[in-house]
Design a protein around this motif. Structure first.
Motif, short mmCIF file in Angstrom:
data_model
loop_
_atom_site.label_atom_id
_atom_site.label_comp_id
_atom_site.label_asym_id
_atom_site.label_seq_id
_atom_site.Cartn_x
_atom_site.Cartn_y
_atom_site.Cartn_z
N UNK A 114 61.10 48.09 17.90
CA UNK A 114 59.99 47.19 18.20
C UNK A 114 58.65 47.90 18.26
N UNK A 115 58.59 49.13 17.82
CA UNK A 115 57.32 49.86 17.81
C UNK A 115 57.17 50.57 16.45
N UNK A 116 57.58 51.81 16.37
CA UNK A 116 57.33 52.61 15.18
C UNK A 116 58.07 52.14 13.94
N UNK A 117 59.26 51.59 14.11
CA UNK A 117 59.98 51.08 12.93
C UNK A 117 59.23 49.88 12.35
N UNK A 118 58.93 48.89 13.19
CA UNK A 118 58.19 47.72 12.68
C UNK A 118 56.85 48.10 12.10
N UNK A 119 56.12 48.96 12.79
CA UNK A 119 54.80 49.37 12.29
C UNK A 119 54.92 50.04 10.92
N UNK A 120 55.90 50.90 10.77
CA UNK A 120 56.04 51.65 9.52
C UNK A 120 56.54 50.78 8.38
N UNK A 121 57.49 49.89 8.62
CA UNK A 121 57.97 49.05 7.50
C UNK A 121 56.85 48.12 7.03
N UNK A 122 56.07 47.60 7.95
CA UNK A 122 54.94 46.75 7.55
C UNK A 122 53.86 47.59 6.87
N UNK A 123 53.58 48.78 7.43
CA UNK A 123 52.59 49.66 6.82
C UNK A 123 52.96 50.06 5.41
N UNK A 124 54.22 50.35 5.19
CA UNK A 124 54.69 50.71 3.85
C UNK A 124 54.58 49.53 2.90
N UNK A 125 54.98 48.38 3.37
CA UNK A 125 54.99 47.18 2.52
C UNK A 125 53.58 46.82 2.06
N UNK A 126 52.62 46.83 2.97
CA UNK A 126 51.25 46.48 2.58
C UNK A 126 50.62 47.56 1.70
N UNK A 127 51.16 48.76 1.71
CA UNK A 127 50.68 49.82 0.83
C UNK A 127 51.36 49.79 -0.53
N UNK A 128 52.27 48.84 -0.77
CA UNK A 128 52.87 48.66 -2.08
C UNK A 128 54.29 49.14 -2.24
N UNK A 129 54.90 49.66 -1.20
CA UNK A 129 56.28 50.16 -1.28
C UNK A 129 57.30 49.04 -1.18
N UNK A 130 58.43 49.22 -1.86
CA UNK A 130 59.62 48.44 -1.58
C UNK A 130 60.25 49.08 -0.34
N UNK A 131 60.76 48.26 0.57
CA UNK A 131 61.26 48.79 1.84
C UNK A 131 62.62 48.21 2.17
N UNK A 132 63.61 49.08 2.31
CA UNK A 132 64.92 48.68 2.80
C UNK A 132 65.07 49.22 4.22
N UNK A 133 65.26 48.32 5.16
CA UNK A 133 65.53 48.68 6.55
C UNK A 133 67.04 48.78 6.70
N UNK A 134 67.52 49.90 7.23
CA UNK A 134 68.96 50.04 7.42
C UNK A 134 69.30 49.39 8.76
N UNK A 135 69.95 48.23 8.68
CA UNK A 135 70.16 47.36 9.83
C UNK A 135 70.95 47.96 10.97
N UNK A 136 71.83 48.90 10.68
CA UNK A 136 72.63 49.53 11.75
C UNK A 136 72.23 50.99 11.96
N UNK A 137 71.00 51.34 11.54
CA UNK A 137 70.52 52.71 11.69
C UNK A 137 69.10 52.74 12.27
N UNK A 138 68.79 51.74 13.10
CA UNK A 138 67.56 51.78 13.90
C UNK A 138 67.89 51.21 15.27
N UNK A 139 67.14 51.66 16.26
CA UNK A 139 67.46 51.31 17.64
C UNK A 139 66.21 51.27 18.50
N UNK A 140 66.40 50.77 19.72
CA UNK A 140 65.30 50.72 20.68
C UNK A 140 65.86 50.79 22.09
N UNK A 141 64.97 51.00 23.04
CA UNK A 141 65.33 50.97 24.46
C UNK A 141 65.39 49.54 24.95
N UNK A 142 65.91 49.36 26.15
CA UNK A 142 65.91 48.05 26.81
C UNK A 142 64.56 47.87 27.50
#
Length: 183
Positions: A114-142
């Motif tokens: 909910x912080x650096x992953x979201x920021x980076x996938x959106x940042x990459x996408x608006x810069x023109x990259x194709x982005x695959x998020x690995x659904x079981x390889x990202x995490x966050x705290x409670x």
């Protein structure tokens, strides 16, 4: 189908899997194991692995908390990006590293969802990259004590909306570790 010319390659991003970031993270061990498996596979296939390491007032550069999780060992030949903002592109050399690698598709793993992953996938996408998020390889705290949903819901929601994200000339996708391809 990236909008970036002459960028046919894929790169694996490993974002902020640092001791202090993932110490209390949801399903930490399983997520780190999935990331380690992806790093191994990327290396076997000659795919660039780019490591991103965050520092700020709460995560002091050089401290034990700032170090990467011990299960993940970066090779000296692999790029290391130091950042101070959520988006891994902000005031870093990440774009230059990816351009040199001819990478137009990013496979994204790490913390925190909910912080650096979201920021980076959106940042990459608006810069023109194709982005695959690995659904079981990202995490966050409670962070529910501050009004956020429980971490499993944060992760599920991020995976849900990212798989339907779209823009002209770019693709957004979600894949589990076992289904990731670096083509």
């Amino acid at each position: 189908m990236t909008t970036l010319a002459a960028r046919p390659r894929t790169a694996l991003l490993v974002i902020d899997v640092q001791k202090g970031v993932v110490a209390e993270a949801h399903q930490r061990d399983a997520v780190v194991a999935n990331i380690a498996a992806l790093v191994d596979r990327a290396r076997e296939e000659g795919v660039p692995v780019v490591w991103v390491q965050h520092s700020d007032d709460d995560l002091v550069k050089g401290s034990e908390a700032w170090e990467y999780a011990p299960e993940l060992i970066r090779r000296d030949t692999e790029a290391l990006i130091h950042k101070n903002f959520g988006d891994s592109f902000e005031e870093t050399e990440l774009e230059d590293v990816l351009a040199a690698a001819e990478a137009g598709h990013l496979v994204v793993t790490g913390a925190s969802t909910d912080a650096c992953i979201r920021s980076t996938i959106h940042g990459a996408f608006v810069r023109g990259y194709d982005v695959t998020l690995v659904g079981d390889a990202h995490t966050t705290d409670d962070n529910s004590k501050w009004g956020a949903p429980p971490p499993d819901q944060v992760i599920a929601h991020t995976n849900l909306y990212w798989q339907y994200h779209s823009a002209p000339g770019r693709t957004a996708a979600v894949a589990d570790t076992k289904d990731v391809t670096f083509e």
